[in-house]
Design an enzyme around this catalytic site. Structure first.
Site, mmCIF file in Angstrom:
data_model
loop_
_atom_site.group_PDB
_atom_site.id
_atom_site.type_symbol
_atom_site.label_atom_id
_atom_site.label_comp_id
_atom_site.label_asym_id
_atom_site.label_seq_id
_atom_site.Cartn_x
_atom_site.Cartn_y
_atom_site.Cartn_z
ATOM 1 N N GLU A 1 2.023 -29.986 55.438
ATOM 2 C CA GLU A 1 2.157 -31.082 54.469
ATOM 3 C C GLU A 1 2.874 -30.610 53.207
ATOM 4 O OE1 GLU A 1 1.580 -34.255 54.842
ATOM 5 O OE2 GLU A 1 0.622 -34.129 56.789
ATOM 6 N N ASN B 1 6.561 -31.878 52.030
ATOM 7 C CA ASN B 1 6.800 -32.470 50.712
ATOM 8 C C ASN B 1 7.991 -31.813 50.020
ATOM 9 O OD1 ASN B 1 4.790 -34.360 50.950
ATOM 10 N ND2 ASN B 1 3.323 -33.280 49.646
ATOM 11 N N ARG C 1 7.118 -42.835 55.239
ATOM 12 C CA ARG C 1 6.192 -41.818 54.745
ATOM 13 C C ARG C 1 4.831 -42.453 54.495
ATOM 14 N NH1 ARG C 1 8.823 -37.837 56.521
ATOM 15 N NH2 ARG C 1 7.072 -36.682 55.724
#
Length: 146
Positions: A48, A52, A106
């Site tokens: 994650e 990002n 997203r």
């Protein structure tokens, strides 16, 4: 203090490197003999954080992603994921579940997932200079191993 053991990696913010980061942290964390659930949480959190960087930190270019990990006393895995990208203007807003600047595809759950899977979680950012995610995960001692 670097800790009992450490690793420092830097790689370009290409989507193909997300899997590399997951594999690298899994191999490094393995020395603590985590359970499959602990290992899954660690890999997902790093995934994650790196995603990002790829999606949000460098939306129009490729830039460096820095992944650092170290083993601290008491079986604590200390992880830092850093970029030198666009930064986050409002961290409190970015921490809200379902908030995203990455478009309709997203979910906006990355920070929430990292926070829930780690023992400790911090994020700092400066617009125009980048973001640092710092996570710690205590690995439970199993059996009679030290």
């Amino acid at each position: 203090m670097k800790g009992e053991n450490y690793m420092d990696l830097e790689f370009p913010s290409k989507s193909s490197n997300e899997a590399f980061a997951r594999a690298a942290i899994a191999c490094f964390a393995a020395q603590l003999d985590p359970t499959l659930d602990e290992l899954g949480d660690i890999k997902t959190s790093v995934s994650e954080a790196v995603t990002n960087c790829i999606v949000h930190a460098y939306p129009e270019q490729i830039g460096p992603v820095i992944l650092k990990a170290r083993i601290l006393p008491d079986r604590v895995l200390d992880i830092t994921v850093k970029d030198r990208g666009v930064g986050i203007a409002d961290i409190e807003q970015a921490r809200k579940p379902m908030f995203t600047t990455g478009g309709e595809d997203r979910s906006g759950m990355g920070i929430t997932i990292m926070e829930s899977f780690m023992t400790e979680f911090r994020i700092s950012s400066t617009p125009g200079k980048g973001t640092t995610v710092h996570m710690k995960r205590k690995i439970v001692q199993r059996g009679g191993k030290k």
